[in-house]
Every structure is written in structure tokens, then in C-alpha cells.
Scaffold this active site. Structure first.
Site, PDB file in Angstrom:
ATOM      1  N   ASP A 131       0.798  -1.106  -0.037  1.00  0.00           N
ATOM      2  CA  ASP A 131      -0.071   0.011  -0.009  1.00  0.00           C
ATOM      3  C   ASP A 131       0.720   1.269   0.074  1.00  0.00           C
ATOM      4  O   ASP A 131       1.979   1.299   0.107  1.00  0.00           O
ATOM      5  CB  ASP A 131      -0.875   0.046   1.267  1.00  0.00           C
ATOM      6  CG  ASP A 131      -2.323   0.776   1.002  1.00  0.00           C
ATOM      7  OD1 ASP A 131      -2.259   1.793  -0.074  1.00  0.00           O
ATOM      8  OD2 ASP A 131      -3.500   0.751   1.550  1.00  0.00           O
TER       9      ASP A 131
HETATM   10  C1  BGC Z   1      -5.246   3.138   0.312  1.00  0.00           C
HETATM   11  C2  BGC Z   1      -5.269   2.249  -0.829  1.00  0.00           C
HETATM   12  C3  BGC Z   1      -4.961   2.834  -2.083  1.00  0.00           C
HETATM   13  C4  BGC Z   1      -3.884   3.646  -2.050  1.00  0.00           C
HETATM   14  C5  BGC Z   1      -3.530   4.286  -3.204  1.00  0.00           C
HETATM   15  C6  BGC Z   1      -3.979   3.914   0.150  1.00  0.00           C
HETATM   16  O1  BGC Z   1      -3.784   5.184   0.867  1.00  0.00           O
HETATM   17  O2  BGC Z   1      -5.150   2.504   1.598  1.00  0.00           O
HETATM   18  O3  BGC Z   1      -6.546   1.625  -0.660  1.00  0.00           O
HETATM   19  O4  BGC Z   1      -5.061   1.902  -3.192  1.00  0.00           O
HETATM   20  O5  BGC Z   1      -3.759   4.401  -1.135  1.00  0.00           O
HETATM   21  O6  BGC Z   1      -4.022   5.533  -3.502  1.00  0.00           O
END
Ligand code: BGC
Length: 713
Positions: A263
Site C-alpha cells: 500500500d
Molecule cells: C489506500 C489504498 C489505495 C492507495 C493508492 C492508500 O492510502 O489504502 O486503498 O489503493 O492508497 O491510492
């Protein structure tokens, strides 16, 4: 699957330097959406030219996608195409209802539709990979990300997860209307303590496997190309550094051959968690545990070559990670067709995608109560007042809507849609309390549209209170005090509380319904659509009851309605037992009668079940009202005595059925080993079907008491 493109990948790997290998594991964020040459994008272009980046997120627009791709393909030494990822969660241009709403349809076809429409729009604009579906089971309505989830049940979530993966990927991800899916967040993210986002999760092995893992396994079985690691710790070990979950369970035991992406900066956060000593250590731990691609932060690409030279990263593991990335690029057809066809870009929602979004949104709505029957609005009413902060608001798209989508394709409002649906009716509108009271007094019936703004749900949007914000309860009370008939439409991204839910005669849970919000709400209010959704999550009486969920274990001292005087029970002194609305609840403008379930056999051997035998459950259903409508027949099991205590109810089947007035049918379910067994606490993963009595409950919500009993010998 793992044999595909093996030879090409091997040949390519043989020509790659360590820097180029780590480059493939790097995903960079596109700074500003200004196109190559603009501010904030130069670093990405330089990295693309040098082979130091394998994928890019947050780049939108086909022309931008092609321009950057040209640098990677034509100017880098090996010409490996870039992979473009984006958060397309419930729509690209055509915004569908939030995932929690979609779960309420109890019909996985709705999410497959969203997936297919989103894939077509996104791929046409240069996106190859969407960071969806989110499949974190949660018992936490305070957690803002419940809006992105499918609620509190692993079976429902698993069915939706598999359907969404099919919707995105189809049979062939290389097709120009398909994208790679991402099962996220691995794993147990929905268990965040106190509902505070990113928070600690301490979870037993059996709960991990019985509650949190099933949707991920279903997504992998459906072919999900990628998995994203979660921000939380899992029993003391951050998910990004967790070899048990990422490697042992996902890759080894389940055989996942796709890509695990971190993530956002999740690798670097291993330091903040207190797990890695520094960023180099974080890179070593994450790759070693099973993360293949690092999103946004750059620890692997910066420290990887040195760690490799010092023997702190295994060359085999590095090649495995690179192989996974290259395989994904081959599966997406990027080596053959790295560029987007600018003439085939889909620039906006079409009438047919809007119609699909409207149909899905109406299917997701849950009629919580309607007594006396205020809804549907009588077609002969001469005036309707539409009041409340969401009556004429476009803030109905829901969380995870792309900025550009929000600007260009806002949701239609309830007021506009009702005016269009009821052209001969006077539709008045008011926002303030006194104006709303005046409007209610002057109208035949009032629709009060209240709820949560989108900003109160989604990532990092945790609430400590589940009540209506901004004095909206006072508005409902003032309208109620007029003594005139009224119905409440509730919008939002989570279950909400408030005693007004007990006193309001009619309440429609509309969630955040997406681009066609107004029309879909009007369809249900006018009766053009008979609501058939069901709650995918328990509605508590008060926030102090959280976590409260239907698939709970029994205590040794459960509440006993037959002995209300007994104080030594598990509950609250100041609240009645149980939820306000149970999981699976929802009514319609017609009524249904469900008869007791019958089994094709009442005894079966555990061994036969494990060999694939199944027991058939039949449930007669009749529409006893005077309108066609939908009912969701639900099947729950309860294993009365097991070596790991089993939930008092566990959803193992559901079927949404449409029946004409007076019509009847028989709904059939099959129960096999998957439905009747469970995972033990064994860290190596042991699924057992134990002898004993299983109660099979069927009905129209999790509160059903109809049952029959199956004996496993
Ligand atoms: C979130 C994810 C997301 C990623 C990319 C993160 O803060 O937890 O779900 O895909 O950002 O934007």
C-alpha cells in the site's frame, strides 16, 4: 497459469541488471496530471528512461499514458512497458454506488456490472490495473472504510470479491476493455482496534482464516492478478513484513502467482511501526516477507542493489518478484500493445452505463421500515415537500470518486429527479428547519433526506459517533412534530444510529448511490422500483454496542429473553439486547412468506462431504402481497458443538428472487464441505468437517428462527 510467458520472462531476466530488476518493483506516483514535461513528473520520466520504474499510479488521460509509455518503451535500454494503476473503486466516469451499498443488493451481478463498465472506461483511457476490489470484512461501523467494504460477512464479501474480479478481468486481461484487479487489503485491515484507520489488529489464526481470509481466497480462485498488503499489523507483525500471511498462506498454501503490491508507502511505514530499524531494513523485510512491488516510497530501489550485493536479499526472491511483475505485463498484453488507441477513448458515461448505474443503485436500497405505509408515494398526491441537507445535494457519489469525475459528472439530486418523475405534482424544497416545517405543513407528504456527507466516510474518516451530524435529528423531530406524513431517506457510507429510527414511520437506506443517485432514489420513492436490498451490516442501537455483528460466537451467558430478570448475562445495563436492525434485514412494498426449510437428507458422513457430496436445502417462497417484488432468501448454519466454537449464525447461501404478486417458487441451496466445515487454529491451515448437529436456518434476515437440523456422522 505459471507456464505462461516463462521463456520470454527468463530471457528478459537474463538481460536485466540488478538496478533494472529493482526498477520493475518500483511503482511511482505521477505528481501532477499535467503531462510529461510538467512539474512533478520529471522524476518519473527520468526513472522510466533509466529503467528504474515498473509501474506508475495516479496518471490519468490516454495521451499522458502514451507519452510516458513512449519514454519507457523507446528510450529505456530494455524497452519494458510501464504498468498504469489507479484507484477505480466504484466507477471511473460512471460512478456506481459505494461497495457497501452494492453488497446490500445481495446480488453479485451488480458488482460484476460495475467492474465491467469501470474496466472498459478505464482501459480505454490508459489504465491497466485498478486497486479494487476492497474485501476487508469488518465489524466496525466507526471505521470510514466500511463504505468501501462489503460489510461484516465473509461469505457475502467473498461472493462479491469473486464477481468484481470477473467484472474487471473477464476471461482475458489483455482485451482492450479489461483491467487487472487487486484484492485488498491483505489482511485483517477491517479489524482495526476502535475503528481507527491503520490501527493494530491482534487476531487469532482461526479468526484470520474463518473471517478475514475467505474473500481473498475467493478472489485468488477467481484469478485476481494482484493483491495489496494492508497498513495494519497482524498479531504484532505488520502486514507488509508478514511472511506468514503473504508468503506461507497466500503464495505457498494458496499458490498465488500474481503480484503483491505494497500500500502507499507501506514499506517505509515498517520503520514507523517499530518493525524495521531503517528504510534499508524495511526494504529487506518487505521483499523477504513477500511484497513484490513498492508503491510510492522508494526503499527497495534505493537500497536493494546494495542489500543484494551484501547477501541480505536473496537473488531468487528478487527474480521471483520481477517474474511476477513481468508475467502481469505479459498477461495484460502490454508487450504487444503498450499504447492506447486515442480514437477509442471513452470520454464520458453513456446512456447505457447511466442506465446500468441507475438500475444498480435502486437495487442496493434497503427499506428499513414502512409502517404505516407512507411509501411508495401515492401517485395521486398533489404536493410533496423534499427537505433536508441532501434533498437537493449532489454529494451522493460516495468515497473514492476521482476528482475529475466528481467535477464533470456529479450525481443528480433527489429534488430534480422527483420533479421529473412526478410532473403533475407540486414539489417544494427547503433546507432550514423552519422552512422545512412550513413546507411539510403545506404538502401532502414530506420526504426528509438526511445523512452523512461523503467526506465522513472512506479512508481515515473514522467517527466516534454514529449519529446524524449537524443537528439533522432536530430537523426530523421538527417535521415529525407537524403531525403530517413523512418518510426519511438516509444517505451515508455506514450504519447510523439515532432514536429517530424507532419513531420515523418509513426509512429508506439509500447509501451513497453514485451518479444516478437522484433518479434511483426517486424510482424507489415512487414505486417504479420495489426495494429489495438487505443490510450487509448490523445497525447498532448505539455506538457503545460496537462491535456488534450477527456472526458472533455465543457466550456462556447469553441474553435469554425468557429470563429478563437474570442480571448475569452478556449485555448492557442501559440498552436493550441486540441490534436496531439485524444483518440481512430489509422489507419491500409487498410481503413474502417463507416456509420452513427441508433437507434432501438429514444425515451425511463427514467423509462424503469432503469427497464433494452436498445436501440440498429447499425453501418455498411466496409473494403474499399485491405487487411484484424481490425477496432475498438467506441460509445460515450453526454448528452446535465444535472444537472451535462456531458463530451462532453463519451465512452460507442467499438468492435474490423476483416474484409477481401471488406467485410462488422454491429456492434451492446446496450445502457442502465448504459450508459446513471451518478452519482450525493450526498455523499451517487445517480445514475440518466435524461430526455433529448443524442447525440450518433459512428466512429473510439473520434473525430468522425457521430451521431444520442436519447430522454429520
Ligand atoms: C489506500 C489504498 C489505495 C492507495 C493508492 C492508500 O492510502 O489504502 O486503498 O489503493 O492508497 O491510492
Amino acid at each position: 497459469m505459471s507456464s505462461d510467458h516463462d521463456a520470454e520472462i527468463k530471457e528478459l531476466l537474463g538481460r536485466m541488471t540488478p538496478v533494472e530488476k529493482f526498477g520493475q518493483l518500483q511503482q511511482l506516483a505521477w505528481g501532477f496530471n499535467t503531462g510529461p514535461g510538467g512539474p512533478g513528473t520529471e522524476d518519473v520520466e527520468t526513472a522510466a528512461r533509466a529503467g528504474r520504474v515498473g509501474s506508475v499510479l495516479n496518471l490519468m488521460g490516454a495521451a499522458n499514458a502514451n507519452a510516458l509509455q513512449r519514454i519507457a518503451v523507446e528510450e529505456s535500454r530494455l524497452g519494458i512497458p510501464l504498468l498504469y494503476g489507479l484507484d477505480v473503486i466504484h466507477g471511473y466516469w460512471t460512478t456506481f454506488p459505494i461497495p457497501l451499498a452494492q453488497a446490500a443488493a445481495f446480488d453479485p451481478a451488480v458488482t460484476e456490472t460495475d467492474g465491467a463498465v469501470s474496466a472498459r472506461e478505464a482501459r480505454s483511457d490508459g489504465i491497466h490495473w485498478v486497486f479494487s476490489p476492497m474485501m476487508d470484512v469488518t465489524h466496525e461501523p466507526r471505521w470510514g472504510r466500511i463504505a468501501e467494504s462489503h460489510g461484516e460477512d465473509p461469505y457475502l464479501t467473498a461472493r462479491y470479491a469473486a464477481a468484481k474480479v470477473r467484472g474487471y478481468q473477464g476471461d482475458d486481461m489483455s482485451a482492450d476493455d479489461r483491467v487487472a484487479a487487486c484484492a485488498k487489503h491483505f489482511v485483517a485491515y477491517g479489524g482495526a482496534e476502535g475503528g481507527r484507520d491503520y490501527n493494530t489488529v491482534d487476531v487469532s489464526e482461526q479468526r484470520l482464516r474463518n473471517l478475514y481470509l475467505p474473500p481473498f481466497l475467493a478472489a485468488v480462485d477467481a484469478g485476481a492478478a494482484t493483491v495489496m498488503a494492508a497498513f495494519n499489523t497482524v498479531s504484532g507483525v505488520p502486514a507488509h513484513g508478514n511472511a506468514h500471511t503473504l508468503t506461507d498462506i497466500l503464495k505457498t498454501q494458496r499458490g498465488f502467482d500474481g503480484v503483491v503490491v505494497s500500500d502507499w508507502a507501506g514499506v517505509d511505514e515498517l520503520v514507523v511501526h517499530g518493525f524495521a530499524a531503517d528504510r534499508a531494513d524495511a526494504a529487506r523485510l518487505a521483499l523477504g516477507a513477500g511484497v513484490d512491488v513498492e508503491m510510492a516510497s522508494t526503499s527497495l530501489v534505493e537500497h536493494g542493489p546494495d542489500l543484494l550485493a551484501r547477501g541480505l536479499i536473496s537473488a531468487d526472491r528478487l527474480d521471483d518478484a520481477v517474474t511476477r511483475v513481468l508475467r502481469l505485463k505479459f498477461r495484460l498484453g502490454l508487450f504487444d500493445r503498450p499504447y492506447v488507441d486515442l480514437d477509442a477513448v471513452i470520454p464520458e458515461p453513456t446512456p447505457s452505463t447511466r442506465a446500468a448505474a441507475r438500475d444498480v443503485a435502486a437495487r442496493c436500497m434497503v427499506l428499513l421500515k414502512n409502517a404505516p405505509a407512507i411509501l411508495p408515494l401515492d401517485p395521486s398526491v398533489s404536493s410533496v415537500a423534499v427537505v433536508g441537507p441532501f434533498a437537493d445535494s449532489a454529494d451522493l457519489l460516495g468515497t473514492w470518486v476521482l476528482g475529475e469525475t466528481q467535477r464533470r459528472f456529479p450525481a443528480g439530486t433527489v429534488r430534480e429527479a422527483l420533479a421529473a418523475a412526478l410532473p403533475d405534482t407540486l414539489i417544494s424544497h427547503a433546507d432550514g428547519v423552519q422552512e422545512a416545517v412550513d413546507a411539510a405543513l403545506a404538502a401532502d407528504v414530506t420526504v426528509v433526506v438526511v445523512g452523512e456527507p461523503t467526506a465522513l466516510s472512506g479512508e481515515a474518516a473514522t467517527r466516534s459517533d454514529l449519529g446524524l451530524p449537524d443537528g439533522q435529528e432536530d430537523l426530523i423531530a421538527a417535521v415529525a412534530a407537524t403531525g403530517r406524513p413523512y418518510a426519511v431517506v438516509l444517505v451515508g457510507g455506514r450504519p447510523l444510529t439515532g432514536d429517530w429510527l424507532d419513531t420515523a414511520p418509513a426509512v429508506l437506506m439509500a447509501w451513497h448511490p453514485g451518479i444516478e443517485a437522484g433518479n434511483a432514489i426517486a424510482d424507489v420513492l415512487t414505486g417504479a422500483v420495489n426495494p429489495g436490498g438487505k443490510l450487509p451490516v448490523t445497525f447498532p442501537r448505539a455506538v457503545g454496542q460496537v462491535p456488534i455483528y450477527y456472526n458472533r460466537e455465543n457466550t456462556g451467558r447469553p441474553h435469554d429473553p425468557a429470563r429478563p430478570e437474570n442480571p448475569f448475562v452478556s449485555g448492557y445495563l442501559d440498552l436493550a439486547d441486540g441490534p436496531r436492525f439485524p444483518f440481512g434485514h430489509g422489507i419491500a412494498y409487498t410481503t413474502f412468506a417463507v416456509s420452513a426449510p427441508e433437507l434432501s437428507r438429514t444425515r451425511i458422513e463427514a467423509a462424503a462431504l469432503c469427497d464433494g457430496a452436498a445436501v440440498e436445502v429447499t425453501v418455498p417462497l411466496r409473494n403474499t402481497g399485491d405487487r411484484a417484488g424481490d425477496e432475498v432468501v438467506q441460509l445460515y448454519v450453526h454448528d452446535r458443538a465444535a472444537s472451535v466454537v462456531q458463530p451462532v449464525r453463519r451465512l452460507r447461501g442467499f438468492r435474490r428472487v423476483h416474484l409477481a404478486a401471488g406467485a410462488e417458487t422454491v429456492v434451492r441451496f446446496a450445502l457442502g464441505a465448504d459450508d459446513l466445515g471451518f478452519w482450525t487454529g493450526d498455523p499451517n491451515g487445517r480445514f475440518v468437517v466435524e461430526p455433529g448437529e448443524i442447525d440450518v436456518h433459512t428466512g429473510t434476515s439473520s434473525a430468522t428462527t425457521d430451521r431444520c437440523t442436519l447430522t454429520i456422522v
